[in-house]
Scaffold this motif. Structure first.
Motif, mmCIF file in Angstrom:
data_model
loop_
_atom_site.group_PDB
_atom_site.id
_atom_site.type_symbol
_atom_site.label_atom_id
_atom_site.label_comp_id
_atom_site.label_asym_id
_atom_site.label_seq_id
_atom_site.Cartn_x
_atom_site.Cartn_y
_atom_site.Cartn_z
ATOM 1 N N ARG A 41 -49.025 25.368 -42.431
ATOM 2 C CA ARG A 41 -50.136 25.064 -42.789
ATOM 3 C C ARG A 41 -50.517 24.113 -42.168
ATOM 4 O O ARG A 41 -51.802 23.930 -41.482
ATOM 5 N N SER A 42 -49.695 22.708 -41.786
ATOM 6 C CA SER A 42 -50.123 21.935 -41.222
ATOM 7 C C SER A 42 -50.257 22.152 -39.929
ATOM 8 O O SER A 42 -51.067 21.362 -39.050
ATOM 9 N N LEU A 43 -49.637 23.085 -39.049
ATOM 10 C CA LEU A 43 -49.737 23.401 -37.650
ATOM 11 C C LEU A 43 -51.289 23.794 -37.285
ATOM 12 O O LEU A 43 -51.880 23.326 -36.417
ATOM 13 N N ILE A 44 -51.773 24.773 -38.143
ATOM 14 C CA ILE A 44 -53.311 25.129 -37.957
ATOM 15 C C ILE A 44 -54.081 23.919 -38.138
ATOM 16 O O ILE A 44 -54.864 23.938 -37.443
ATOM 17 N N ALA A 45 -54.050 23.219 -39.017
ATOM 18 C CA ALA A 45 -54.668 22.048 -39.652
ATOM 19 C C ALA A 45 -54.793 21.094 -38.357
ATOM 20 O O ALA A 45 -55.671 20.524 -37.812
ATOM 21 N N LEU A 62 -42.749 13.395 -32.957
ATOM 22 C CA LEU A 62 -43.480 12.528 -34.021
ATOM 23 C C LEU A 62 -43.981 11.254 -33.244
ATOM 24 O O LEU A 62 -45.116 10.675 -33.957
ATOM 25 N N LYS A 63 -43.340 10.598 -32.321
ATOM 26 C CA LYS A 63 -43.904 9.418 -31.732
ATOM 27 C C LYS A 63 -45.431 9.576 -31.217
ATOM 28 O O LYS A 63 -46.049 8.603 -30.655
ATOM 29 N N HIS A 64 -45.800 10.739 -30.899
ATOM 30 C CA HIS A 64 -46.698 11.072 -30.213
ATOM 31 C C HIS A 64 -48.191 11.009 -31.127
ATOM 32 O O HIS A 64 -49.088 10.761 -30.573
ATOM 33 N N ILE A 65 -48.044 11.122 -32.384
ATOM 34 C CA ILE A 65 -48.997 11.139 -33.389
ATOM 35 C C ILE A 65 -49.183 9.799 -34.100
ATOM 36 O O ILE A 65 -48.256 9.304 -34.491
ATOM 37 N N ASP A 66 -50.271 8.988 -34.198
ATOM 38 C CA ASP A 66 -50.531 8.011 -34.797
ATOM 39 C C ASP A 66 -51.522 8.185 -36.222
ATOM 40 O O ASP A 66 -52.683 8.428 -35.786
ATOM 41 N N GLN A 100 -55.688 15.107 -43.966
ATOM 42 C CA GLN A 100 -54.941 14.900 -44.873
ATOM 43 C C GLN A 100 -53.521 15.584 -44.938
ATOM 44 O O GLN A 100 -52.434 15.154 -45.055
ATOM 45 N N ILE A 101 -53.943 16.781 -44.626
ATOM 46 C CA ILE A 101 -52.765 17.993 -44.547
ATOM 47 C C ILE A 101 -51.716 17.551 -43.520
ATOM 48 O O ILE A 101 -50.582 17.439 -43.771
ATOM 49 N N VAL A 102 -52.104 17.200 -42.223
ATOM 50 C CA VAL A 102 -51.530 16.727 -41.336
ATOM 51 C C VAL A 102 -50.846 15.333 -41.617
ATOM 52 O O VAL A 102 -49.395 15.098 -41.161
ATOM 53 N N ASN A 103 -51.611 14.312 -42.088
ATOM 54 C CA ASN A 103 -50.725 13.107 -42.436
ATOM 55 C C ASN A 103 -49.442 13.301 -43.552
ATOM 56 O O ASN A 103 -48.584 12.670 -43.579
ATOM 57 N N ASP A 104 -50.021 14.198 -44.652
ATOM 58 C CA ASP A 104 -48.751 14.497 -45.292
ATOM 59 C C ASP A 104 -47.610 14.951 -44.885
ATOM 60 O O ASP A 104 -46.452 14.590 -45.272
ATOM 61 N N TRP A 105 -47.887 15.969 -43.818
ATOM 62 C CA TRP A 105 -46.812 16.525 -43.006
ATOM 63 C C TRP A 105 -45.982 15.454 -42.346
ATOM 64 O O TRP A 105 -44.657 15.506 -42.214
ATOM 65 N N VAL A 106 -46.525 14.542 -41.607
ATOM 66 C CA VAL A 106 -45.945 13.491 -40.746
ATOM 67 C C VAL A 106 -45.090 12.736 -41.673
ATOM 68 O O VAL A 106 -43.961 12.293 -41.417
ATOM 69 N N ARG A 107 -45.734 12.149 -42.732
ATOM 70 C CA ARG A 107 -45.024 11.511 -44.028
ATOM 71 C C ARG A 107 -43.638 12.154 -44.281
ATOM 72 O O ARG A 107 -42.707 11.667 -44.417
ATOM 73 N N GLU A 111 -40.482 10.392 -44.174
ATOM 74 C CA GLU A 111 -39.969 9.640 -45.183
ATOM 75 C C GLU A 111 -39.071 10.538 -46.268
ATOM 76 O O GLU A 111 -38.264 9.744 -46.877
ATOM 77 N N GLU A 112 -39.343 11.817 -46.177
ATOM 78 C CA GLU A 112 -38.433 12.568 -47.121
ATOM 79 C C GLU A 112 -37.027 13.278 -45.974
ATOM 80 O O GLU A 112 -36.076 13.102 -46.690
ATOM 81 N N LEU A 113 -37.379 13.596 -44.968
ATOM 82 C CA LEU A 113 -36.395 13.968 -44.138
ATOM 83 C C LEU A 113 -35.757 13.028 -43.256
ATOM 84 O O LEU A 113 -34.690 13.283 -42.698
ATOM 85 N N LEU A 114 -36.257 12.171 -43.140
ATOM 86 C CA LEU A 114 -35.858 10.724 -42.400
ATOM 87 C C LEU A 114 -35.587 10.958 -40.843
ATOM 88 O O LEU A 114 -34.896 10.668 -40.437
ATOM 89 N N TRP A 115 -36.603 11.743 -40.227
ATOM 90 C CA TRP A 115 -36.689 12.217 -38.846
ATOM 91 C C TRP A 115 -37.184 11.067 -38.182
ATOM 92 O O TRP A 115 -38.067 10.041 -38.626
ATOM 93 N N GLY A 116 -36.635 10.905 -36.967
ATOM 94 C CA GLY A 116 -37.059 9.886 -36.079
ATOM 95 C C GLY A 116 -38.301 10.193 -35.010
ATOM 96 O O GLY A 116 -38.757 11.409 -34.824
ATOM 97 N N ASN A 117 -38.791 9.171 -34.408
ATOM 98 C CA ASN A 117 -39.820 9.344 -33.330
ATOM 99 C C ASN A 117 -39.396 10.331 -32.472
ATOM 100 O O ASN A 117 -40.555 10.965 -31.824
#
Length: 254
Positions: A41-45, A62-66, A100-107, A111-117
């Motif tokens: 869903r966030s991919l299409i958003a 992840l580091k490419h999105i701000d 917001q859909i995209v922001n929630d996916w990045v978070r 924050e939940e999976l603890l993935w890095g940049n």
């Protein structure tokens, strides 16, 4: 071939473009329960929000999105951009809910999976096999090697929404159509064009800016209606010109 045959063969024909409403409908109808469903869903958003090409999206980290700066840095050293071009895309004004859909996916990833940049923005699905039975189980910290999985996600989403399939690239045409409606000056449309990664605004207009036939009819019909604001502007300009001319013709010292 005769000149007539060449003209027929090379004539530009209208191509179908998804409307903003259709894309939003697809996103709204997509399930959002499992992690994989949230990714899809966030991919299409994200594609609507940025107009990024599917090959670029497949290689983004992840580091490419701000999400604070509302932008994506398409760094050609790591992102598979067309012509290896590096540029920044600011989120297009397609709705706060889409962003917001995209922001929630990045978070979720951070924050939940603890993935890095350096981890992928849209990771591969982890597929496990046992006794010739395969099932999905979360994600691999790997990029898709091609954009084919992205197009499959798009196809499934549009079909599930009972709509004709539109590929990821078609979203760029949707955004150009939106820009033609929203931009009120050459500078604004130039910025819109640069946001898509085009150095020349003519590229945007020639390759993506064809006015759809139904919209062409709407515009022509609207031009039949007198526009008071336009007439008022013309009257204001006329008054200013007459005032300047009168001042220039006045005796010195008056």
């Amino acid at each position: 071939m005769s000149e007539k045959e060449v003209r027929i063969a090379t004539a530009r024909r209208e191509t179908a473009v998804p409307t903003l409403e259709q894309i939003k409908h697809v996103i709204e109808t997509m399930p959002n329960h499992s992690a994989i469903e949230r990714r899809n869903r966030s991919l299409i958003a994200f594609t609507l929000l940025t107009g990024a090409r599917d090959s670029a999206i497949a290689s983004m980290k992840l580091k490419h999105i701000d999400i604070i700066g509302n932008s994506v840095f398409q760094d050609a050293r790591e992102v598979n951009t067309k012509f290896s071009k590096t540029f920044t895309t600011f989120f297009f004004p397609v709705g706060d809910h889409i962003q917001q859909i995209v922001n929630d996916w990045v978070r979720y990833l951070k924050e939940e999976l603890l993935w890095g940049n350096d981890d992928p923005l849209f990771p591969k699905t982890n597929v496990m096999g046992e006794d010739r039975i395969f099932k999905t189980s979360g994600f691999k910290k790997e990029h898709w090697s091609t954009a084919s999985p992205i197009r499959t996600i798009f196809r499934d989403a549009f079909e599930a929404a009972d709509l004709t399939y539109f590929n990821p690239h078609s979203f760029r045409k949707t955004l150009v159509t939106l820009g033609q409606k929203l931009c009120q000056s050459p500078e604004e449309f130039k910025s819109w064009s640069q946001n898509l990664g085009h150095d020349d605004v003519l590229t945007t207009l020639y390759s993506y800016g064809e006015v759809q036939q139904h919209r062409q009819g709407e515009i022509i019909r609207q031009l039949k209606i007198p526009r008071a604001s336009g007439n008022q502007n013309a009257e204001d300009i006329t008054r200013v010109v007459m005032k300047v001319m009168a001042e220039q013709n006045s005796p010195i010292g008056v």
